[in-house]
Design a protein around this motif. Structure first.
Motif, PDB file in Angstrom:
ATOM      1  N   ARG A 158       0.821  -1.207   0.000  1.00 40.24           N
ATOM      2  CA  ARG A 158       0.000   0.000   0.000  1.00 40.24           C
ATOM      3  C   ARG A 158       0.862   1.268   0.000  1.00 40.24           C
ATOM      4  N   ASN A 159       2.033   1.162   0.599  1.00 40.45           N
ATOM      5  CA  ASN A 159       2.954   2.301   0.631  1.00 40.45           C
ATOM      6  C   ASN A 159       3.957   2.281  -0.519  1.00 40.45           C
ATOM      7  N   GLU A 160       3.716   1.390  -1.485  1.00 38.96           N
ATOM      8  CA  GLU A 160       4.553   1.289  -2.682  1.00 38.96           C
ATOM      9  C   GLU A 160       6.024   1.069  -2.332  1.00 38.96           C
ATOM     10  N   VAL A 161       6.240   0.236  -1.339  1.00 35.33           N
ATOM     11  CA  VAL A 161       7.603  -0.175  -0.977  1.00 35.33           C
ATOM     12  C   VAL A 161       7.980  -1.363  -1.851  1.00 35.33           C
ATOM     13  N   TRP A 162       9.177  -1.329  -2.412  1.00 31.11           N
ATOM     14  CA  TRP A 162       9.667  -2.445  -3.215  1.00 31.11           C
ATOM     15  C   TRP A 162      10.952  -2.974  -2.619  1.00 31.11           C
ATOM     16  N   HIS A 163      10.956  -4.267  -2.362  1.00 29.34           N
ATOM     17  CA  HIS A 163      12.117  -4.918  -1.758  1.00 29.34           C
ATOM     18  C   HIS A 163      12.120  -6.367  -2.233  1.00 29.34           C
ATOM     19  N   ALA A 164      13.285  -6.933  -2.383  1.00 31.42           N
ATOM     20  CA  ALA A 164      13.378  -8.301  -2.900  1.00 31.42           C
ATOM     21  C   ALA A 164      12.588  -9.288  -2.052  1.00 31.42           C
ATOM     22  N   TRP A 165      12.567  -9.087  -0.741  1.00 32.17           N
ATOM     23  CA  TRP A 165      11.845 -10.007   0.130  1.00 32.17           C
ATOM     24  C   TRP A 165      10.358 -10.026  -0.197  1.00 32.17           C
ATOM     25  N   LEU A 166       9.824  -8.904  -0.626  1.00 27.97           N
ATOM     26  CA  LEU A 166       8.386  -8.803  -0.869  1.00 27.97           C
ATOM     27  C   LEU A 166       7.893  -9.748  -1.958  1.00 27.97           C
ATOM     28  N   PHE A 167       8.712 -10.037  -2.948  1.00 25.52           N
ATOM     29  CA  PHE A 167       8.272 -10.910  -4.028  1.00 25.52           C
ATOM     30  C   PHE A 167       7.931 -12.299  -3.493  1.00 25.52           C
ATOM     31  N   ARG A 168       8.843 -12.860  -2.683  1.00 21.83           N
ATOM     32  CA  ARG A 168       8.586 -14.189  -2.112  1.00 21.83           C
ATOM     33  C   ARG A 168       7.430 -14.139  -1.115  1.00 21.83           C
ATOM     34  N   ALA A 169       7.412 -13.098  -0.285  1.00 17.17           N
ATOM     35  CA  ALA A 169       6.381 -12.989   0.740  1.00 17.17           C
ATOM     36  C   ALA A 169       4.995 -12.826   0.115  1.00 17.17           C
ATOM     37  N   THR A 170       4.912 -12.092  -0.975  1.00 17.61           N
ATOM     38  CA  THR A 170       3.627 -11.906  -1.647  1.00 17.61           C
ATOM     39  C   THR A 170       3.111 -13.226  -2.214  1.00 17.61           C
ATOM     40  N   GLU A 171       3.986 -13.998  -2.836  1.00 17.01           N
ATOM     41  CA  GLU A 171       3.572 -15.295  -3.360  1.00 17.01           C
ATOM     42  C   GLU A 171       3.112 -16.213  -2.238  1.00 17.01           C
ATOM     43  N   PHE A 172       3.812 -16.184  -1.113  1.00 20.30           N
ATOM     44  CA  PHE A 172       3.376 -16.992   0.028  1.00 20.30           C
ATOM     45  C   PHE A 172       1.970 -16.597   0.458  1.00 20.30           C
ATOM     46  N   CYS A 173       1.719 -15.294   0.567  1.00 19.70           N
ATOM     47  CA  CYS A 173       0.410 -14.827   1.020  1.00 19.70           C
ATOM     48  C   CYS A 173      -0.697 -15.215   0.050  1.00 19.70           C
ATOM     49  N   TRP A 174      -0.446 -15.067  -1.247  1.00 23.03           N
ATOM     50  CA  TRP A 174      -1.460 -15.477  -2.219  1.00 23.03           C
ATOM     51  C   TRP A 174      -1.794 -16.966  -2.056  1.00 23.03           C
ATOM     52  N   ALA A 175      -0.750 -17.780  -1.951  1.00 22.28           N
ATOM     53  CA  ALA A 175      -0.981 -19.225  -1.816  1.00 22.28           C
ATOM     54  C   ALA A 175      -1.740 -19.539  -0.526  1.00 22.28           C
ATOM     55  N   ALA A 176      -1.367 -18.848   0.558  1.00 24.51           N
ATOM     56  CA  ALA A 176      -2.027 -19.100   1.844  1.00 24.51           C
ATOM     57  C   ALA A 176      -3.481 -18.675   1.816  1.00 24.51           C
ATOM     58  N   VAL A 177      -3.767 -17.517   1.245  1.00 27.30           N
ATOM     59  CA  VAL A 177      -5.150 -17.032   1.191  1.00 27.30           C
ATOM     60  C   VAL A 177      -5.982 -17.902   0.258  1.00 27.30           C
ATOM     61  N   ASP A 178      -5.429 -18.266  -0.884  1.00 28.28           N
ATOM     62  CA  ASP A 178      -6.174 -19.089  -1.834  1.00 28.28           C
ATOM     63  C   ASP A 178      -6.505 -20.470  -1.270  1.00 28.28           C
ATOM     64  N   SER A 179      -5.683 -20.955  -0.348  1.00 25.94           N
ATOM     65  CA  SER A 179      -5.897 -22.296   0.194  1.00 25.94           C
ATOM     66  C   SER A 179      -6.796 -22.315   1.431  1.00 25.94           C
ATOM     67  N   LEU A 180      -7.235 -21.158   1.902  1.00 26.80           N
ATOM     68  CA  LEU A 180      -8.072 -21.126   3.099  1.00 26.80           C
ATOM     69  C   LEU A 180      -9.395 -21.834   2.837  1.00 26.80           C
ATOM     70  N   GLN A 181      -9.672 -22.817   3.642  1.00 29.59           N
ATOM     71  CA  GLN A 181     -10.943 -23.525   3.588  1.00 29.59           C
ATOM     72  C   GLN A 181     -11.691 -23.351   4.908  1.00 29.59           C
ATOM     73  N   ARG A 182     -11.023 -23.698   5.985  1.00 30.33           N
ATOM     74  CA  ARG A 182     -11.535 -23.398   7.325  1.00 30.33           C
ATOM     75  C   ARG A 182     -10.522 -22.470   7.973  1.00 30.33           C
ATOM     76  N   SER A 183     -11.018 -21.484   8.659  1.00 32.80           N
ATOM     77  CA  SER A 183     -10.116 -20.479   9.198  1.00 32.80           C
ATOM     78  C   SER A 183     -10.601 -20.036  10.566  1.00 32.80           C
ATOM     79  N   HIS A 184      -9.985 -18.985  11.078  1.00 31.11           N
ATOM     80  CA  HIS A 184     -10.403 -18.379  12.336  1.00 31.11           C
ATOM     81  C   HIS A 184     -10.275 -16.867  12.182  1.00 31.11           C
ATOM     82  N   PRO A 185     -10.926 -16.087  13.041  1.00 33.73           N
ATOM     83  CA  PRO A 185     -11.034 -14.651  12.805  1.00 33.73           C
ATOM     84  C   PRO A 185      -9.717 -13.901  12.622  1.00 33.73           C
ATOM     85  N   TYR A 186      -8.709 -14.175  13.431  1.00 32.10           N
ATOM     86  CA  TYR A 186      -7.470 -13.414  13.287  1.00 32.10           C
ATOM     87  C   TYR A 186      -6.756 -13.733  11.975  1.00 32.10           C
ATOM     88  N   GLU A 187      -6.881 -14.972  11.529  1.00 30.31           N
ATOM     89  CA  GLU A 187      -6.287 -15.319  10.240  1.00 30.31           C
ATOM     90  C   GLU A 187      -7.011 -14.603   9.109  1.00 30.31           C
TER      91      GLU A 187
END
Length: 316
Positions: A158-187
């Motif tokens: 959101r703050n338009e920060v670009w860093h090499a770590w973000l590429f891997r972290a973003t892919e992890f988040c997409w995969a984690a969110v896409d795989s959510l089937q049962r979850s809990h509120p904080y997740e």
């Protein structure tokens, strides 16, 4: 450090306003950081007030470019932790200073703290030996979690920060969110924080739609505060640790806002207003394990409640 010149209490009519009551609570109980945040958000939104917030936050920095020293109250001790870094970034974001060298320093810490796939564990093994909440386990090889990674990644995007770590972290988040089937509120909250900031807006909207259906189907939100005691509490949560529409849609522009009708959101905001306690602060709903940690968390929760109410146009 220059003083802000702000009045210690907002002016109030004959009946104290929610803001003036909260101010009394903040001055009485909060850490310097939350007092400075209160001034910036509600009394004097100026560069000088932002400087004061940043100076207070700097006291929590660690030698490895992270943050520690109980910045997140449930983790005590000096060790830099991802949860501390996440809170620090939210503070910087709120004062418009989550960019440049400030973000670069934190990203260096996040790179070293993350797993090979770029995910952040909630707690690193360095917490061992220091007090911490019993519901936050400390293990030798902690897995990366959406809970810790999603909010950080969404905020940096959101703050338009670009860093090499973000590429891997973003892919992890997409995969984690896409795989959510049962979850809990904080997740789910972490997933929303990611989706609200990630650049691919069309994918984020489609994913948020699916997540909203999941939240309602699995009853992860209380839609009628008057009957909250009839609602299930997620496993491992404290008795009464309910989540309401405003916990997911913290501002009207959040993708999660479309999950709820105007009537449902209005009821939830009425409930949030009613939760202000006699001392002016809002309660901590999660499990409390140490008096100091609970007191520090209450000031944080109080500021967030005020920010949410203001975002939705509720009078303070």
């Amino acid at each position: 450090m220059a003083e802000t010149g702000a009045s210690p209490l907002p002016s109030s009519p004959s009946a104290p306003s929610p803001l003036s009551r909260a101010a009394s609570f903040v001055w009485l109980t909060a850490r310097v950081l939350e007092q400075r945040r209160f001034v910036y958000h509600f009394l004097e939104t100026t560069p000088v007030a932002a400087d004061a917030v940043e100076t207070a936050l700097a006291a929590y920095r660690t030698a490895d470019d992270g943050y520690g020293h109980a910045l997140e109250p449930d983790l005590r001790g000096p060790a830099g932790q991802p949860l501390h870094a996440g809170y620090a970034l939210r503070v910087l974001d709120a004062i418009g200073r989550c960019a440049g060298q400030r973000a670069e320093r934190v990203c260096r810490f996040l790179t070293t703290a993350s797993t090979p796939e770029g995910a952040l564990p909630a707690v690193l093994p360095s917490q061992r030996g220091c007090p911490h909440a019993p519901f936050v386990p400390v293990v030798d090889d902690p897995p990366g979690e959406l809970l810790a990674t999603g909010p950080v990644v969404g905020l940096l995007h959101r703050n338009e920060v670009w860093h090499a770590w973000l590429f891997r972290a973003t892919e992890f988040c997409w995969a984690a969110v896409d795989s959510l089937q049962r979850s809990h509120p904080y997740e789910v909250e972490a997933a929303v924080a990611f989706l609200d900031g990630v650049p691919d807006r069309s994918r984020a909207r489609a994913t948020a739609d699916r997540l909203g259906r999941l939240v309602r189907e699995q009853r992860l939100v209380v839609l009628d505060p008057g009957r909250k005691d009839d609602h299930p509490v997620a496993p491992g949560y404290a008795p009464g640790e309910y989540h309401f529409p405003y916990d997911y849609a913290k501002a009207p522009e959040s993708l999660a806002r479309s999950w709820f009708t105007d009537e449902e959101m209005a009821r939830a905001l009425d409930h949030l207003e009613s939760e202000q306690q006699g001392d002016g602060g809002w309660p901590v709903t999660w499990r409390q394990w140490a008096p100091v940690a609970a007191s520090e968390a209450r000031a944080m929760v109080t500021i967030e409640a005020l920010l949410t109410l203001r975002a939705y146009g509720r009078p303070l």
